[in-house]
Design an enzyme around this catalytic site. Sequence first.
Site, mmCIF file in Angstrom:
data_model
loop_
_atom_site.group_PDB
_atom_site.id
_atom_site.type_symbol
_atom_site.label_atom_id
_atom_site.label_comp_id
_atom_site.label_asym_id
_atom_site.label_seq_id
_atom_site.Cartn_x
_atom_site.Cartn_y
_atom_site.Cartn_z
ATOM 1 N N ASP A 16 4.381 11.318 -6.646
ATOM 2 C CA ASP A 16 5.350 12.190 -8.123
ATOM 3 C C ASP A 16 5.194 11.733 -9.798
ATOM 4 O O ASP A 16 4.425 11.007 -9.635
ATOM 5 C CB ASP A 16 6.684 11.426 -6.673
ATOM 6 C CG ASP A 16 7.269 12.715 -6.690
ATOM 7 O OD1 ASP A 16 7.306 13.259 -8.017
ATOM 8 O OD2 ASP A 16 8.218 12.847 -6.004
ATOM 9 N N ASP A 55 0.685 -1.205 0.018
ATOM 10 C CA ASP A 55 -0.067 0.171 0.066
ATOM 11 C C ASP A 55 1.172 1.326 -0.007
ATOM 12 O O ASP A 55 1.309 1.938 0.887
ATOM 13 C CB ASP A 55 -0.551 -0.566 1.988
ATOM 14 C CG ASP A 55 -1.919 0.913 1.446
ATOM 15 O OD1 ASP A 55 -2.031 2.010 0.364
ATOM 16 O OD2 ASP A 55 -2.809 1.209 2.069
ATOM 17 N N ARG A 56 1.447 1.508 -0.893
ATOM 18 C CA ARG A 56 2.673 2.703 -1.333
ATOM 19 C C ARG A 56 2.000 4.038 -1.050
ATOM 20 O O ARG A 56 2.423 5.001 -0.894
ATOM 21 C CB ARG A 56 4.274 2.261 -1.756
ATOM 22 C CG ARG A 56 4.774 3.150 -2.527
ATOM 23 C CD ARG A 56 5.930 3.000 -1.095
ATOM 24 N NE ARG A 56 6.893 4.423 -1.478
ATOM 25 C CZ ARG A 56 7.062 5.613 -1.555
ATOM 26 N NH1 ARG A 56 5.156 6.189 -1.806
ATOM 27 N NH2 ARG A 56 7.475 6.127 -1.842
ATOM 28 N N LYS A 57 1.181 3.981 -2.285
ATOM 29 C CA LYS A 57 0.408 5.442 -2.105
ATOM 30 C C LYS A 57 1.382 6.133 -2.848
ATOM 31 O O LYS A 57 1.683 7.254 -2.838
ATOM 32 C CB LYS A 57 -0.591 5.709 -1.404
ATOM 33 C CG LYS A 57 -1.367 4.875 -0.745
ATOM 34 C CD LYS A 57 -2.146 6.182 0.251
ATOM 35 C CE LYS A 57 -3.214 5.355 1.380
ATOM 36 N NZ LYS A 57 -2.749 4.298 2.175
ATOM 37 N N PHE A 58 1.925 4.983 -4.044
ATOM 38 C CA PHE A 58 2.276 6.235 -5.332
ATOM 39 C C PHE A 58 2.209 7.835 -5.433
ATOM 40 O O PHE A 58 0.736 7.829 -5.758
ATOM 41 C CB PHE A 58 2.930 5.776 -6.577
ATOM 42 C CG PHE A 58 3.694 4.359 -5.559
ATOM 43 C CD1 PHE A 58 5.767 4.495 -6.140
ATOM 44 C CD2 PHE A 58 3.959 3.545 -5.982
ATOM 45 C CE1 PHE A 58 6.304 4.033 -5.647
ATOM 46 C CE2 PHE A 58 4.258 1.719 -5.337
ATOM 47 C CZ PHE A 58 6.324 2.603 -5.783
ATOM 48 N N ARG A 68 -7.028 -3.552 12.490
ATOM 49 C CA ARG A 68 -7.293 -3.288 13.673
ATOM 50 C C ARG A 68 -8.307 -4.277 14.055
ATOM 51 O O ARG A 68 -8.064 -4.725 15.468
ATOM 52 C CB ARG A 68 -6.407 -2.260 14.193
ATOM 53 C CG ARG A 68 -5.623 -1.138 14.328
ATOM 54 C CD ARG A 68 -5.740 0.125 14.249
ATOM 55 N NE ARG A 68 -5.920 0.875 13.339
ATOM 56 C CZ ARG A 68 -6.478 1.948 13.271
ATOM 57 N NH1 ARG A 68 -5.952 2.749 14.292
ATOM 58 N NH2 ARG A 68 -6.951 2.124 12.425
HETATM 59 P P1 5BU Z 1 -7.506 -0.148 10.110
HETATM 60 O O1 5BU Z 1 -6.203 -0.588 11.342
HETATM 61 O O2 5BU Z 1 -8.536 -1.130 9.830
HETATM 62 O O3 5BU Z 1 -8.402 1.181 10.684
HETATM 63 O O4 5BU Z 1 -6.138 0.267 8.702
HETATM 64 C C1 5BU Z 1 -6.479 0.516 7.151
HETATM 65 C C2 5BU Z 1 -6.028 0.486 6.202
HETATM 66 O O5 5BU Z 1 -6.022 0.437 5.312
HETATM 67 C C3 5BU Z 1 -4.332 0.287 6.912
HETATM 68 O O6 5BU Z 1 -3.142 0.417 6.666
HETATM 69 C C4 5BU Z 1 -4.145 2.126 5.942
HETATM 70 O O7 5BU Z 1 -3.447 3.540 5.693
HETATM 71 C C5 5BU Z 1 -5.567 1.879 4.796
HETATM 72 N N1 5BU Z 1 -6.498 2.727 4.492
HETATM 73 C C6 5BU Z 1 -7.829 3.268 5.187
HETATM 74 O O8 5BU Z 1 -7.823 2.793 6.340
HETATM 75 N N2 5BU Z 1 -7.711 4.052 3.984
HETATM 76 C C7 5BU Z 1 -8.091 4.840 2.932
HETATM 77 O O9 5BU Z 1 -8.910 5.161 2.613
HETATM 78 C C8 5BU Z 1 -6.677 3.966 2.162
HETATM 79 C C9 5BU Z 1 -6.116 2.667 3.175
HETATM 80 BR BR1 5BU Z 1 -6.670 4.710 0.468
#
Ligand code: 5BU
Length: 284
Positions: free
Chosen positions: A97, A92-95, A242
């Site tokens: 640039d 989930d690097r979210k590039f 989580r």
């Molecule tokens: P959580 O612990 O279930 O809240 O984790 C959610 C994961 O999804 C976490 O790694 C975020 O970086 C990722 N995420 C998110 O929560 N919402 C978004 O809109 C995006 C990524 Br894009």
Amino acid sequence: MSSHRKSYGQRAADHSNPAAQLLLHTIERKKSNLAVSVDLTKTSDFLKVIDVVGPYVCLIKTHIDILEDFTPDVIERLKLLSAKHDFVVFEDRKFADIGNTVALQYSSGVHKIASWSHITNAHPVPGPSVITGLASVGLPLGRGLLLLAQMSTEGSLATGSYTDDAVRMARAHREFVIGFIAQRRMDHVGTSPSSLPDGVEDFIILTPGVSLEMSGDSMGQQYRTPEKVILENGCDVIIVGRGIYGKGTGDALDVGCVALQAEKYRTEGWNAYLKRIGSTGPTS
Ligand code: 5BU
């Protein structure tokens, strides 16, 4: 038939991208549309949770840069776990640039993401060059890209015309963009039924912000249930962090509890999907 009424297996045939095919076939084979986001900072916890949830998931989502004791060996062990449990890997690097920079960030540095992550993602904010930059590295390796069309956070700016433009950018690069991180299906964007016949496009929607117990956290995260996400909003994969491993790390990590939670989310997500495609006989 609209793609969200089809089975995951049927949809695999609509994709030529190998990462999209792998993900859809894995979901069908394992009867799981659950992805676990393993946001833990110690390698031992990270690998332990992946080994425990592995049997229940189609995909493991990583933030490899948060590991404080990262060594290249972590990648070798992640690959072994991916083979052992049959799951896809999504960094989930979210590039976000210019094309030249994202190509370097994707291929090089300490993490060499393109060499091991089947799928990665990018913000559309730089415009189409972020896709072409990443594709120059990822396409020859059979990788797939997700665009961030929406976010789960309160006050997100990724709404309205920004979201619609993300979909248009994806449509222009369907060989590499396999879908979106979004909160709902994107089929409606800029189309009328006559301009977009059934089967012409089938983007895979992966959705974070999923929990059965919580409605949010103290930092702007907003949660919805698997049923809401899969059945009501037509998304394809639930991403849970989580909600599955809590805050437990080290000795506090209760692996029995983590496995039970993973099984619960897998069942919830799969039953919501069965309802969506009109199949009877939910799994328990
Ligand atoms: P959580 O612990 O279930 O809240 O984790 C959610 C994961 O999804 C976490 O790694 C975020 O970086 C990722 N995420 C998110 O929560 N919402 C978004 O809109 C995006 C990524 Br894009």
